[in-house]
Motif scaffolding. Structure first.
Motif, PDB file in Angstrom:
ATOM      1  N   ASN A  83       0.885  -1.157   0.000  1.00 23.94           N
ATOM      2  CA  ASN A  83       0.000   0.000   0.000  1.00 23.94           C
ATOM      3  C   ASN A  83       0.927   1.212   0.000  1.00 23.94           C
ATOM      4  OD1 ASN A  83      -2.211   1.708   0.466  1.00 23.94           O
ATOM      5  ND2 ASN A  83      -1.907   1.556   2.679  1.00 23.94           N
ATOM      6  N   LEU A  84       0.771   2.102  -0.980  1.00 24.18           N
ATOM      7  CA  LEU A  84       1.782   3.155  -1.158  1.00 24.18           C
ATOM      8  C   LEU A  84       1.286   4.551  -0.795  1.00 24.18           C
ATOM      9  CD1 LEU A  84       3.310   1.904  -4.537  1.00 24.18           C
ATOM     10  CD2 LEU A  84       4.267   1.649  -2.242  1.00 24.18           C
ATOM     11  N   VAL A  85       2.184   5.326  -0.196  1.00 23.43           N
ATOM     12  CA  VAL A  85       1.905   6.730   0.115  1.00 23.43           C
ATOM     13  C   VAL A  85       3.044   7.551  -0.467  1.00 23.43           C
ATOM     14  CG1 VAL A  85       1.347   8.365   1.955  1.00 23.43           C
ATOM     15  CG2 VAL A  85       1.196   5.909   2.403  1.00 23.43           C
ATOM     16  N   ARG A  86       2.732   8.500  -1.351  1.00 20.47           N
ATOM     17  CA  ARG A  86       3.784   9.308  -1.962  1.00 20.47           C
ATOM     18  C   ARG A  86       4.065  10.542  -1.119  1.00 20.47           C
ATOM     19  NH1 ARG A  86       4.008  11.071  -8.318  1.00 20.47           N
ATOM     20  NH2 ARG A  86       3.531   8.869  -8.551  1.00 20.47           N
ATOM     21  N   THR A  87       5.304  10.724  -0.691  1.00 18.36           N
ATOM     22  CA  THR A  87       5.651  11.933   0.073  1.00 18.36           C
ATOM     23  C   THR A  87       7.007  12.472  -0.363  1.00 18.36           C
ATOM     24  OG1 THR A  87       7.047  11.176   1.920  1.00 18.36           O
ATOM     25  CG2 THR A  87       4.662  10.800   2.138  1.00 18.36           C
ATOM     26  N   ALA A  88       7.224  13.744  -0.097  1.00 16.29           N
ATOM     27  CA  ALA A  88       8.550  14.341  -0.226  1.00 16.29           C
ATOM     28  C   ALA A  88       9.413  13.798   0.916  1.00 16.29           C
ATOM     29  CB  ALA A  88       8.438  15.860  -0.153  1.00 16.29           C
ATOM     30  N   PRO A  89      10.735  13.841   0.756  1.00 19.83           N
ATOM     31  CA  PRO A  89      11.609  13.347   1.824  1.00 19.83           C
ATOM     32  C   PRO A  89      11.332  14.009   3.173  1.00 19.83           C
ATOM     33  CG  PRO A  89      12.873  13.706  -0.175  1.00 19.83           C
ATOM     34  CD  PRO A  89      11.503  14.239  -0.450  1.00 19.83           C
ATOM     35  N   GLU A 142       8.795  14.626   4.728  1.00 18.02           N
ATOM     36  CA  GLU A 142       7.672  14.116   5.528  1.00 18.02           C
ATOM     37  C   GLU A 142       7.911  12.715   6.074  1.00 18.02           C
ATOM     38  OE1 GLU A 142       4.035  14.696   3.072  1.00 18.02           O
ATOM     39  OE2 GLU A 142       5.255  16.272   2.172  1.00 18.02           O
ATOM     40  N   VAL A 143       9.051  12.124   5.728  1.00 26.37           N
ATOM     41  CA  VAL A 143       9.287  10.718   6.087  1.00 26.37           C
ATOM     42  C   VAL A 143       9.452  10.518   7.596  1.00 26.37           C
ATOM     43  CG1 VAL A 143      10.872   8.761   5.818  1.00 26.37           C
ATOM     44  CG2 VAL A 143      10.221  10.111   3.819  1.00 26.37           C
ATOM     45  N   TYR A 144      10.237  11.387   8.231  1.00 24.39           N
ATOM     46  CA  TYR A 144      10.524  11.186   9.657  1.00 24.39           C
ATOM     47  C   TYR A 144       9.239  11.136  10.490  1.00 24.39           C
ATOM     48  CZ  TYR A 144      12.677  11.309  14.210  1.00 24.39           C
ATOM     49  OH  TYR A 144      13.051  10.980  15.483  1.00 24.39           O
ATOM     50  N   THR A 145       8.382  12.118  10.273  1.00 25.94           N
ATOM     51  CA  THR A 145       7.132  12.200  11.040  1.00 25.94           C
ATOM     52  C   THR A 145       6.221  11.006  10.746  1.00 25.94           C
ATOM     53  OG1 THR A 145       7.330  14.582  10.916  1.00 25.94           O
ATOM     54  CG2 THR A 145       5.188  13.736  11.573  1.00 25.94           C
ATOM     55  N   ALA A 146       6.188  10.581   9.489  1.00 23.65           N
ATOM     56  CA  ALA A 146       5.348   9.432   9.127  1.00 23.65           C
ATOM     57  C   ALA A 146       5.830   8.165   9.836  1.00 23.65           C
ATOM     58  CB  ALA A 146       5.348   9.240   7.611  1.00 23.65           C
ATOM     59  N   LEU A 147       7.139   8.032   9.971  1.00 23.54           N
ATOM     60  CA  LEU A 147       7.705   6.871  10.689  1.00 23.54           C
ATOM     61  C   LEU A 147       7.387   6.965  12.179  1.00 23.54           C
ATOM     62  CD1 LEU A 147      11.232   6.728   9.018  1.00 23.54           C
ATOM     63  CD2 LEU A 147       9.511   4.903   8.909  1.00 23.54           C
ATOM     64  N   GLU A 148       7.581   8.156  12.731  1.00 25.07           N
ATOM     65  CA  GLU A 148       7.366   8.392  14.154  1.00 25.07           C
ATOM     66  C   GLU A 148       5.912   8.105  14.544  1.00 25.07           C
ATOM     67  OE1 GLU A 148       7.985  12.465  15.277  1.00 25.07           O
ATOM     68  OE2 GLU A 148       9.189  11.844  17.017  1.00 25.07           O
ATOM     69  N   ARG A 149       4.994   8.514  13.664  1.00 22.59           N
ATOM     70  CA  ARG A 149       3.575   8.318  13.947  1.00 22.59           C
ATOM     71  C   ARG A 149       3.095   6.918  13.601  1.00 22.59           C
ATOM     72  NH1 ARG A 149       1.452  13.973  11.510  1.00 22.59           N
ATOM     73  NH2 ARG A 149       2.219  15.304  13.201  1.00 22.59           N
ATOM     74  N   ASP A 167       5.139   1.813   7.318  1.00 18.01           N
ATOM     75  CA  ASP A 167       5.942   0.701   7.843  1.00 18.01           C
ATOM     76  C   ASP A 167       7.332   0.693   7.228  1.00 18.01           C
ATOM     77  OD1 ASP A 167       3.657  -0.396   9.266  1.00 18.01           O
ATOM     78  OD2 ASP A 167       2.911  -0.989   7.287  1.00 18.01           O
ATOM     79  N   GLY A 168       7.559   1.637   6.343  1.00 16.99           N
ATOM     80  CA  GLY A 168       8.870   1.691   5.703  1.00 16.99           C
ATOM     81  C   GLY A 168       8.868   2.679   4.565  1.00 16.99           C
ATOM     82  N   TYR A 169      10.003   2.754   3.902  1.00 12.84           N
ATOM     83  CA  TYR A 169      10.170   3.763   2.850  1.00 12.84           C
ATOM     84  C   TYR A 169      11.246   3.331   1.866  1.00 12.84           C
ATOM     85  CZ  TYR A 169      14.106   4.953   5.908  1.00 12.84           C
ATOM     86  OH  TYR A 169      15.247   4.884   6.672  1.00 12.84           O
ATOM     87  N   GLY A 170      11.133   3.826   0.660  1.00  6.00           N
ATOM     88  CA  GLY A 170      12.204   3.673  -0.314  1.00  6.00           C
ATOM     89  C   GLY A 170      13.177   4.818  -0.157  1.00  6.00           C
ATOM     90  N   TRP A 171      14.479   4.518  -0.276  1.00  3.75           N
ATOM     91  CA  TRP A 171      15.530   5.554  -0.211  1.00  3.75           C
ATOM     92  C   TRP A 171      16.848   4.925  -0.666  1.00  3.75           C
ATOM     93  CZ3 TRP A 171      14.911  10.600   0.118  1.00  3.75           C
ATOM     94  CH2 TRP A 171      16.046  11.411   0.292  1.00  3.75           C
ATOM     95  N   PRO A 172      17.763   5.710  -1.179  1.00  2.00           N
ATOM     96  CA  PRO A 172      19.076   5.159  -1.571  1.00  2.00           C
ATOM     97  C   PRO A 172      19.902   4.682  -0.365  1.00  2.00           C
ATOM     98  CG  PRO A 172      18.639   7.242  -2.691  1.00  2.00           C
ATOM     99  CD  PRO A 172      17.606   7.119  -1.601  1.00  2.00           C
ATOM    100  N   ILE A 173      21.055   4.082  -0.659  1.00  4.15           N
ATOM    101  CA  ILE A 173      21.944   3.611   0.412  1.00  4.15           C
ATOM    102  C   ILE A 173      22.543   4.794   1.184  1.00  4.15           C
ATOM    103  CG2 ILE A 173      23.976   3.428  -1.124  1.00  4.15           C
ATOM    104  CD1 ILE A 173      23.148   1.002   1.754  1.00  4.15           C
TER     105      ILE A 173
END
Ligand code: 173
Length: 316
Positions: free
Chosen positions: A176-182, A184-191, A195-201
């Motif tokens: 199930n996908l949610v599109r966000t700018a980078p 917004e990722v921290y808050t989405a994880l914190e809340r 359950d995870g995110y795509g990102w480079p190494i």
């Protein structure tokens, strides 16, 4: 006769005077200052400002706080900024097939040699009104990062933060996908809304996301593209010396893509030190993971623009 010479000399002087006038380009970056994907661009800007005195300078007005990443394509296309450092995934509204850049398995140096660069530049010019000046990010893969473990390449039941980069692949694997700018990722994880995110190494620790991340899935897939693009009207208005300076800086920053292999290894070690565990798919699971990336990635581009997909696949 005398008059002609005098006039000729006058024109020659006027031409020299025009090209000698220093131009300042207004620039913005899609990535936060000082983080992994802003650093090569910052080096590019420093190089220009050091070597371009009296010719051309770059004034960086800001990062994603100044221009939201998904709007930066519009800003450089319309000339709100003259130059931008941005990934094609953030400007798919203007150039949907640009998402193919992540599918390259060769380097920008290869692409300049085999004609691929010219195809990419033409696409950017005709559809987006920008000059495609430089590519950074070669030799860097993307990964899936998670807050809970998985034991096979199946993302059913997981809500994952995405961008166009991971969309087709993660969708095919059931997420199930949610599109966000980078940003917004921290808050989405914190809340716990993802359950995870795509990102480079690279870059996870720069952003502090390691605090909220338990696992990285290996292997990585695709190749990062963070591109320097220039408003085409602005580009066309530059003198030869100014264009040459920008092209020299492009070559310089692209050569530094070779350093990414070493940086990747350091980032992986730092992630491990920060407590991020690796879930490594092997054998059939690995093949299924990588095939989903490659096949779904190209299928998505072919569905957008079959001709562009075919042309790029031949030189990527
Ligand atoms: O995950 C992202 O935001 C993304 O698509 C990206 C692309 C290039 C570099 C870093 C992130």
């Amino acid at each position: 006769m005398k008059k002609t010479i005098a006039l000729g000399a006058l024109f020659a002087f006027a031409a020299t005077a025009a090209s000698a006038e220093e131009v300042t380009l207004k620039a913005a970056s899609a990535f936060a200052a000082g983080t992994a994907f802003a650093r090569p661009f910052e080096a590019f800007v420093d190089w220009i400002n050091e070597n371009g005195k009296g010719v051309l300078q770059i004034n960086v007005v800001g990062g994603p706080e100044a221009v939201p990443p998904f709007e930066l394509g519009n800003a450089v296309s319309t000339g709100v900024v003259d130059l931008a450092s941005n990934t094609a995934a953030f400007y798919t509204n203007l150039l949907p097939e640009g998402d193919a850049l992540k599918l390259a398995t060769n380097t920008i140096q290869d692409q300049r040699a085999n004609g691929c660069y010219d195809i990419i530049d033409e696409m950017h010019q005709s559809k987006m009104n920008v000059k495609y000046l430089a590519r950074t990010g070669d030799n860097i893969n993307f990964h899936l990062y998670l807050t809970k473990p998985i034991d096979k390449p199946d993302l059913n039941g997981l809500t994952i933060r995405t961008t166009p980069v991971y969309q087709a692949m993660f969708n095919a694997l059931g997420a199930n996908l949610v599109r966000t700018a980078p940003g917004e990722v921290y808050t989405a994880l914190e809340r716990g809304t993802i359950d995870g995110y795509g990102w480079p190494i690279q870059g996870v620790l720069d952003l502090g996301w390691d605090e909220q991340t338990k696992y990285r899935v290996d292997p990585g897939f695709y190749q990062v593209d963070v591109n320097v693009i220039v408003n085409l009207d602005k580009w066309n208005g530059l003198g030869d010396e100014q264009k040459a300076l920008l092209e020299q800086a492009a070559e310089w920053i692209e050569a530094k893509n070779a350093e990414n292999l070493e940086i990747n290894a350091k980032e992986a070690a730092a992630q491990s030190d920060a407590g991020i565990e690796v879930i490594a798919f092997e054998g059939e699971a690995r093949d299924a993971w990588l095939n989903a990336a490659q096949n779904e990635g190209w299928a998505a581009i072919a569905a957008i623009n079959a001709e562009a997909a075919e042309k790029l696949r031949a030189c990527f």
